[in-house]
Scaffold this motif. Structure first.
Motif, mmCIF file in Angstrom:
data_model
loop_
_atom_site.group_PDB
_atom_site.id
_atom_site.type_symbol
_atom_site.label_atom_id
_atom_site.label_comp_id
_atom_site.label_asym_id
_atom_site.label_seq_id
_atom_site.Cartn_x
_atom_site.Cartn_y
_atom_site.Cartn_z
ATOM 1 N N THR A 1 -0.594 1.349 4.553
ATOM 2 C CA THR A 1 0.175 2.108 3.569
ATOM 3 C C THR A 1 -0.478 3.454 3.271
ATOM 4 N N GLN A 2 -1.796 3.472 3.278
ATOM 5 C CA GLN A 2 -2.515 4.730 3.058
ATOM 6 C C GLN A 2 -2.300 5.686 4.227
ATOM 7 N N THR B 1 1.256 7.052 4.113
ATOM 8 C CA THR B 1 1.356 8.060 3.058
ATOM 9 C C THR B 1 0.740 9.376 3.523
ATOM 10 N N LYS C 1 6.496 -1.737 -3.956
ATOM 11 C CA LYS C 1 6.067 -1.071 -5.190
ATOM 12 C C LYS C 1 5.484 0.321 -4.933
ATOM 13 N N THR C 2 5.604 0.810 -3.694
ATOM 14 C CA THR C 2 5.125 2.149 -3.354
ATOM 15 C C THR C 2 6.335 3.019 -3.031
ATOM 16 N N THR C 3 6.730 3.861 -3.964
ATOM 17 C CA THR C 3 8.002 4.580 -3.888
ATOM 18 C C THR C 3 8.175 5.361 -2.596
#
Length: 288
Positions: free
Chosen positions: A67-68, A71, A103-105
């Motif tokens: 996820t990082q 992003t 939960k990560t828009t």
């Protein structure tokens, strides 16, 4: 080490053991620091003049690192649509990953394809298709220990790279504490899941034999194993169980346990009364 690649691995109590290790090891933080240092420049090179970016994660676990990276991709290429495919054998860790995405828009804009299977099963699935999808960026973080054939696996994923793409392999460093422990006690530590221990040394030797171009980036890291030397410490027992991938006090004779503990100390440094095990990691970037 992360044990995500086998379908039977990392469900139930194994997930708890893995998460306990991550909480105490600082490994993901060290990996993310390296990723943030090298990935923007790498992605600018691989993403030049690309209208979209396709990413494949193999053995992605709970998605904390993925996820990082996604992003970071979004911030580096705000105008380029991104797709992500995930190969992960653990149902529980995949559910954790999906919950993290939910939960990560910013990640909700990325279409995900989930492959609930191990690396070999994914390879068979891909090879059975007439139209094979290619990727700009493929990453395999702490999972190369669990594949059946190292050379075949690297050749397969390398074949999935687009022109100017990159394959990132993150694995324990050569001569790290993990490397020395597992190669010293491989007969005692091997199992149906890990039959052959590999570190960066084996991966680099394989890349050279295949004639592939690569670059290395060291990731310094250490693990506080002070509690491991206190038999009454629950924290120490949990860490020893994860380090050896077995029930430390039930699986080994007193002599083997003593030898392992002695080796752990020799592969560590001491500071302010604490014992820090060498958990150095290596990031290897393979060119298309």
């Amino acid at each position: 080490m992360a044990a995500e690649a086998k379908q039977t691995c990392y469900e139930g109590s194994d997930v708890e053991s893995f998460q306990f290790y991550l909480k105490h090891s600082g490994e993901h933080e060290a990996i993310l620091q390296c990723v943030h240092n090298i990935l923007p420049g790498l992605l600018k090179r691989t993403g030049t003049e690309k209208s979209s970016l396709d990413v494949l994660g193999v053995g992605s676990g709970g998605g904390e690192v993925d996820t990082q990276m996604l992003t970071l991709l979004q911030s580096t290429f705000p105008a380029a649509p991104i797709t992500a495919e995930i190969v992960e054998g653990s149902y529980q860790l995949t559910d954790n990953f999906k919950a993290l995405v939910a939960k990560t828009t910013n990640l909700q804009k990325i279409p995900f394809v989930w492959h609930l299977m191990n690396s070999e099963e994914y390879e068979k699935q891909v090879k059975a298709k007439a139209d094979v999808k290619k990727f700009d960026f493929i990453h395999m973080i702490q999972m190369i220990y669990y594949v059946d054939n190292l050379a075949n696996t690297i050749k397969f994923y390398h074949s999935l790279l687009k022109s100017n793409g990159r394959l990132m392999i993150i694995i324990e460093a050569s001569n790290s504490g993990w490397d020395i422990l597992w190669k010293t006690y491989i007969k005692e530590l091997q199992s149906d899941i890990i039959t052959e221990y590999r570190s960066a040394g084996e991966v680099i030797a394989c890349l050279r034999s295949l004639g592939l171009k690569y670059e290395e980036h060291p990731i310094p890291n250490s693990l506080d194993i002070t509690e491991c030397f206190d038999p009454s410490s629950q924290t120490g027992q949990h860490l020893l169980n994860f380090i050896t991938a077995k029930d430390f006090y039930q699986s080994f004779t007193p002599e083997i346990r003593a030898g392992m503990l002695d080796l752990l100390r020799k592969c560590s440094t001491e500071k302010d009364g604490r014992v820090f095990f060498n958990s150095d990691v290596t990031c290897i970037l393979v060119y298309a």
